[in-house]
Structures are given as structure tokens and as C-alpha cells.
Design an enzyme around this catalytic site. Structure first.
Site, PDB file in Angstrom:
ATOM      1  N   SER A 270      -9.297   4.221 -25.814  1.00 45.18           N
ATOM      2  CA  SER A 270      -8.079   3.407 -25.934  1.00 45.18           C
ATOM      3  C   SER A 270      -8.066   2.322 -24.855  1.00 45.18           C
ATOM      4  O   SER A 270      -7.084   1.618 -24.684  1.00 45.18           O
ATOM      5  CB  SER A 270      -6.844   4.301 -25.795  1.00 45.18           C
ATOM      6  OG  SER A 270      -6.893   4.956 -24.544  1.00 45.18           O
TER       7      SER A 270
ATOM      8  N   ASP B 117     -19.312  -4.596  -5.591  1.00 42.92           N
ATOM      9  CA  ASP B 117     -19.075  -5.047  -6.970  1.00 42.92           C
ATOM     10  C   ASP B 117     -20.263  -5.827  -7.535  1.00 42.92           C
ATOM     11  O   ASP B 117     -20.606  -5.674  -8.706  1.00 42.92           O
ATOM     12  CB  ASP B 117     -17.815  -5.927  -6.994  1.00 42.92           C
ATOM     13  CG  ASP B 117     -17.399  -6.297  -8.411  1.00 42.92           C
ATOM     14  OD1 ASP B 117     -17.368  -5.386  -9.264  1.00 42.92           O
ATOM     15  OD2 ASP B 117     -17.119  -7.481  -8.675  1.00 42.92           O
TER      16      ASP B 117
ATOM     17  N   HIS C 241     -26.052  -6.114  -9.621  1.00 44.67           N
ATOM     18  CA  HIS C 241     -26.607  -7.317 -10.263  1.00 44.67           C
ATOM     19  C   HIS C 241     -27.493  -8.143  -9.338  1.00 44.67           C
ATOM     20  O   HIS C 241     -28.581  -8.574  -9.723  1.00 44.67           O
ATOM     21  CB  HIS C 241     -25.480  -8.234 -10.767  1.00 44.67           C
ATOM     22  CG  HIS C 241     -24.409  -7.522 -11.528  1.00 44.67           C
ATOM     23  ND1 HIS C 241     -24.686  -6.531 -12.430  1.00 44.67           N
ATOM     24  CD2 HIS C 241     -23.055  -7.662 -11.535  1.00 44.67           C
ATOM     25  CE1 HIS C 241     -23.548  -6.095 -12.951  1.00 44.67           C
ATOM     26  NE2 HIS C 241     -22.553  -6.754 -12.423  1.00 44.67           N
TER      27      HIS C 241
HETATM   28  C1  BG6 Z   1     -19.072  -7.254 -13.132  1.00 44.29           C
HETATM   29  C2  BG6 Z   1     -18.187  -7.301 -11.918  1.00 44.29           C
HETATM   30  O1  BG6 Z   1     -20.030  -6.258 -12.996  1.00 44.29           O
HETATM   31  O2  BG6 Z   1     -19.712  -8.518 -13.293  1.00 44.29           O
HETATM   32  C3  BG6 Z   1     -17.162  -8.398 -12.067  1.00 44.29           C
HETATM   33  O3  BG6 Z   1     -17.534  -6.056 -11.782  1.00 44.29           O
HETATM   34  C4  BG6 Z   1     -17.835  -9.714 -12.340  1.00 44.29           C
HETATM   35  O4  BG6 Z   1     -16.351  -8.501 -10.902  1.00 44.29           O
HETATM   36  C5  BG6 Z   1     -18.805  -9.588 -13.503  1.00 44.29           C
HETATM   37  O5  BG6 Z   1     -16.824 -10.652 -12.666  1.00 44.29           O
HETATM   38  C6  BG6 Z   1     -19.618 -10.852 -13.661  1.00 44.29           C
HETATM   39  O6  BG6 Z   1     -20.364 -10.755 -14.840  1.00 44.29           O
HETATM   40  P1  BG6 Z   1     -20.760 -12.070 -15.641  1.00 44.29           P
HETATM   41  O7  BG6 Z   1     -21.611 -11.568 -16.756  1.00 44.29           O
HETATM   42  O8  BG6 Z   1     -19.482 -12.687 -16.110  1.00 44.29           O
HETATM   43  O9  BG6 Z   1     -21.476 -12.955 -14.672  1.00 44.29           O
END
Ligand code: BG6
Length: 534
Positions: free
Chosen positions: A58, A284, A289
Site C-alpha cells: 500500500s 544516502d 550509488h
Molecule cells: C536514492 C536516494 O537512492 O537516489 C535519493 O535515496 C536520491 O535521495 C535518489 O534522490 C537519486 O536517484 P536518481 O535516479 O534520481 O539520480
């Protein structure tokens, strides 16, 4: 705490031959396409029928990402057939209300053709479920068995935890206790669990989460999503580096001056202040990433394009990173204040609802990273990410060295500008190489020009969105785009001391540079940022 990896292959308790078997079985065949022939690369071939169970059905992630991705896969015939989708959540929806909720959020994206929604919706069921009740998980097991019989989904199950991380441990445990984690027993097929970051908030909590997951699942059953790895240009980094002979010989300290990885966002923390106040930009964006992007740029060539081989090389790279320290001169932390984005006044981080008045959580960081190995000694990698910056821009900039000797030195008023390679991830998926040319005319004037490749121009038509790609790979059992546990541990091993220093150091408030929302971050980081944007 010393780093120990009890399971270097990340494959749980399997024997070596069993590991090899799994590895072989998950290699997805590709091909070399001619320029006109790209369409059949969008689908992966035959898929096992299965049931996809979404916990947190949900919630926002299900409505905004998972269901639209599954529906698009259905439209492009890249969803298995037969397939069942079971939504589970605490909300007391009935079947129809649940479907209305999904249809509304999916239809909110006007690019999606909703005409075949009823056909797709016929595959969806809903089960209200408490995340701490074994009884409810046993009910789920009964439902899954009966769906297998009705739809011939052969006992293959994918459990997607679209939940707050605090629930991962209890849900994974109850899946196991309800007998749903075992594979290939009593006529069952495979069983896989998908989790989203954050994978813990430091090394200890990541190890604790892993220990719980491994009570019921082998490493090969666990899929830890990093949606950056599913972006086409990010996947293209390996092709660019290793399917072309001309770049790899210069991909090293002899030719490269520096590498900058920039992930700037103009969004703020939106409705996620509770989470963000606990995490900040380092947890984060950097733990996941940014380190993944770094590993793809800097790792050594794997022997095969195969998940375990690629992930092994990433781990080796992480192990070569010099320990990170929060020394003032190099690590820049920032927090956005009020400002203007696209002509609109926006509040500063501390004014966002749910953020403490005196919050010291960084929303920006610039981290210089050094890789202590033969290839990269002396080459700085700048990792930069921040919220509420001037615009959303994600790119990797490889700055080459100056020519060793300029024969033009006496006739040019400045140095010859060095080559630069930009791998664009957002807004444009592109690769562009800057080089020097002579302007037409009698005088020797030089100009920087670029050779540009743009994904959109070269490949018209849809490419799968990140969630389509990750869901498809989970169904295929291909781990290439997912974190392996030893990678998670290495990333926390690197970041935890830095986080401890940043979170406990003297003068923490003074170290946090303020920057106006809508700017390119703190002054102290501007020179590097502006250089990679021009
Ligand atoms: C997420 C983070 O993993 O990646 C976010 O938690 C961030 O804070 C996002 O905004 C960015 O992803 P993208 O694909 O929009 O660059």
C-alpha cells in the site's frame, strides 16, 4: 573493528561446484547487433513463470515504481507468462480497493497506455498481513500454493520488500519460518528476496542484517538493489571500457589527471525527512550509488562478463581505496539554506517539516578518494553529491593530462587544453570526448570541439526503466546489477570511520558549509564543480 569476510564468494554454504552451476545458469546470452537491429535486445528470452509478492503494497514505492514497472513489462511482453502478483500490507484493503489504488497511481503517468490494465489487473491479488505475525505468513503460504495450482506458476517466488528497513529482519525471518524461503523442495521452484537500500546504517548493523537474512536465505537468493546500476549509461561504462580496445591502454595514471563523479539534484528531501535526518548524504548516496559508479570506472577488467566475476573485481577495487578521513582540507560537507529553484522560493533544510532546528545533517558532500594500486596511484577521484543544487546533473568526468610537450607553446597565449571524456547519465545519456582542433584561417588558433554520442539519437524507442531492469534480472536470477554482501561490508568498512569522525568531531557545526538552495553547492567545492560542468 577488523574487517573479516567469512564467505569471500558470497554464495552462502554452497559447495564450489554448486556455486559454478548457479553462476553458469545465470549468464544471459547477448549478441553483437548491427546498427539497425536493436529491438530484440529489449527482452531477455524465456522467463520462468512465477509469483511476485510485494510487501509494503500500500506504499509509495509500490504505487510509483513497482506496479508501473510490472505493467510496462506486461505491455512489452517482458513479464513471465503465467505470472501472479500478490500485494501484502497492513492496510485493510479489499481486493477492489487495492486495484483502484494501483490503477490510479499507474494511470497518473500519462505516458502509460492503460487500455490493457484490466488484463494485467486480473493477475493481482491482495492479502492484508501483519509483519510480525507468523499466522499471517502461513496464510500467505497457503495462498501462494493455491495460486501456483490455479495459474501453474510452478512454485517460483520473488519476495520484494518495499518496506522501511526496520522491518527487513522480521519479514525475512517470518518468510523463512513460514517455509517460504526453501528452494526446490516438495515440488517448489526458486525463492528469492529483494531488498532496497539502506543495507544497515554502519558496518555493525549491516552485518547484523546480513546474519538475519542468511538464517533463511543463501547469498544467491538475495538481491540487494542499487537502482543506479540499472541505468543504461551506467551499464554502458563496462561496454565502453572493455569492448573497445582504444580506451583501456590510456585508462590509468599515465594519462588521466583526475576523475570526478557528480550527482547533483535540485530536489530537496521531499517527504523523507525522518529517514534523511538519520542518514544524510553520505549514507544516502555515497555508501551505495557513488561507490558503485567509482568501482565501474576504476575496477580492473573481469575475466568474463558474469555477475560473480564482475562483483569480484569491484570488491578488489573497494579494498584498494585508501582509508577515508574527514580532514578539513579535503572532505567538504554542506547543508542547503533557503534559496530559489526554477524561480520558486524553497526553504532551507532546517526549515523542512520534520527537520531539527539545529540539524547538522549534511545534504552535500565532496569526498576525494584515492585508489592505492598500480593503475591509479596519484589520481584523485572526486565524489560529489548534493540536494537542492542548481539543477539535476549526473555525470562522470575523466580529465586527461596535458600534452607532455606543447609544440604550440610559442604561438599560443595559453596552454593547449587537455582532453576530457564526459559520461553523461542525466539529463542526457551520452558520451562526449573533447579534443583540440585548428580554426580555419592563416593564424594558428585552436578550439575545443566534442565528439558526441547521445543515447536518444542512436537508439530511438523505449529503453526499460531502472525498476523494469532490476525486476527482470531478479526473475532471471542474474546478480550482475546487485550488491553482494562482501561489497556492502567493504563499503561500510570504508565509510563507517569517516561517518564516526564527521558525526562526533569537534566544531562539527563550523565544518558544515552552508549553501543556498539553487546554487552549485558550498563555495569551497565550487572550483571543482564548475570545472566539470563547463
Ligand atoms: C536514492 C536516494 O537512492 O537516489 C535519493 O535515496 C536520491 O535521495 C535518489 O534522490 C537519486 O536517484 P536518481 O535516479 O534520481 O539520480
Amino acid at each position: 573493528m577488523p574487517y573479516k569476510n567469512p564467505d569471500p564468494y558470497g554464495t552462502g554454504f554452497l559447495t564450489f561446484s554448486a556455486q559454478e552451476k548457479i553462476m553458469e545458469s545465470t549468464i544471459i546470452k547477448g549478441k553483437v547487433c548491427d546498427r539497425e537491429n536493436i529491438c530484440d535486445c529489449l527482452t531477455a528470452g524465456e522467463l520462468d513463470p512465477c509469483t511476485i509478492v510485494i510487501f509494503g503494497a500500500s506504499g509509495d514505492l509500490t504505487a510509483r515504481k513497482l506496479i508501473p514497472a510490472l505493467y510496462r513489462m506486461f505491455l512489452s511482453t517482458s513479464l513471465p507468462d503465467p505470472v501472479s502478483i500478490v500485494g501484502c500490507a497492513r492496510t485493510d484493503y479489499d481486493h477492489d480497493t487495492f486495484l483502484d489504488f494501483l490503477q490510479e497511481s499507474c494511470g497518473a503517468d500519462t505516458r502509460i497506455d492503460m487500455t490493457r490494465w484490466p488484463e494485467f489487473a486480473a493477475r493481482i491479488s491482495y492479502l492484508p498481513l501483519r509483519y510480525d505475525s507468523l499466522q499471517d505468513f502461513l496464510k500467505l503460504a497457503t495462498l501462494l500454493d493455491s495460486l501456483d495450482l490455479q495459474r501453474n506458476t510452478r512454485g517460483n517466488r520473488l519476495f520484494h520488500l518495499a518496506l522501511p528497513p526496520s522491518l527487513y529482519a522480521s519479514v525475512a525471518t517470518l518468510i523463512g519460518q513460514a517455509g517460504l524461503a526453501g528452494e526446490f523442495e516438495n515440488g517448489r521452484g526458486w525463492s528469492r528476496i529483494v531488498i532496497e537500500k539502506p543495507f544497515g546504517r554502519d558496518l555493525d548493523s549491516a552485518l547484523a542484517l546480513d546474519a538475519t537474512l542468511h538464517q533463511h536465505f543463501h547469498e544467491q537468493q538475495i538481491f540487494r538493489i542499487d537502482h543506479y546500476l540499472a541505468k543504461e549509461t551506467v551499464q554502458n561504462i563496462l561496454t565502453f571500457r572493455f569492448a573497445n580496445a582504444i580506451f583501456e591502454p590510456i585508462w590509468n595514471r599515465a594519462y588521466i589527471e583526475s576523475v570526478t563523479i557528480l550527482a547533483a539534484e535540485n530536489l530537496g528531501v521531499e517527504h523523507r525527512t525522518g529517514y534523511y535526518e538519520q542518514s544524510g548524504v553520505l549514507r544516502d548516496m555515497f555508501q551505495n550509488h557513488m561507490l558503485q559508479l567509482l568501482s565501474l570506472i576504476a575496477m580492473e577488467p573481469p575475466s568474463h562478463f558474469e555477475a560473480e566475476r564482475v562483483r569480484d573485481e569491484k570488491i578488489k577495487l573497494f579494498r584498494s581505496i585508501r582509508p577515508l578521513h574527514a580532514d578539513k582540507a579535503s572532505v567538504i560537507l554542506g547543508q542547503y539554506g533557503p534559496g530559489t529553484i526554477n524561480g520558486r522560493q524553497v526553504p532551507g533544510y532546517r526549515q523542512e517539516p520534520g527537520v531539527a532546528d539545529q540539524s547538522l545533517i549534511p545534504t552535500f558532500a565532496m569526498l576525494p578518494v584515492h585508489v592505492d594500486n598500480w593503475r591509479w596511484q596519484g589520481v584523485p577521484f572526486y565524489l560529489i553529491s548534493g540536494k537542492r543544487m542548481a539543477r539535476k546533473e549526473t555525470r562522470i568526468v575523466i580529465q586527461f593530462k596535458d600534452v607532455p610537450h606543447s609544440l604550440f607553446r610559442d604561438i599560443l597565449s595559453a596552454n593547449v587544453i587537455a582532453n576530457r571524456l564526459v559520461l553523461g547519465i542525466y539529463p542526457q545519456e551520452s558520451i562526449s570526448l573533447t579534443f583540440q582542433t585548428k580554426n580555419p584561417g592563416a593564424r594558428m588558433c585552436m578550439r575545443s570541439m566534442t565528439m558526441d554520442f547521445k543515447y536518444d539519437d542512436a537508439y530511438p524507442g523505449p529503453s526499460p526503466e531502472a525498476y523494469e531492469k532490476v525486476l527482470l534480472d531478479c526473475i532471471l536470477g542474474d546478480h550482475m546489477l546487485f550488491w553482494r554482501q562482501d561489497g556492502i561490508e567493504q563499503s561500510w568498512f570504508l565509510l563507517t570511520p569517516l561517518l564516526n569522525e564527521c558525526e562526533t568531531c569537534q566544531g562539527r557545526a563550523q565544518r558544515l558549509h552552508s549553501y543556498a538552495a539553487g546554487s552549485w553547492g558550498p563555495e569551497a567545492a565550487r572550483i571543482i564543480i564548475e570545472k566539470v560542468l563547463t
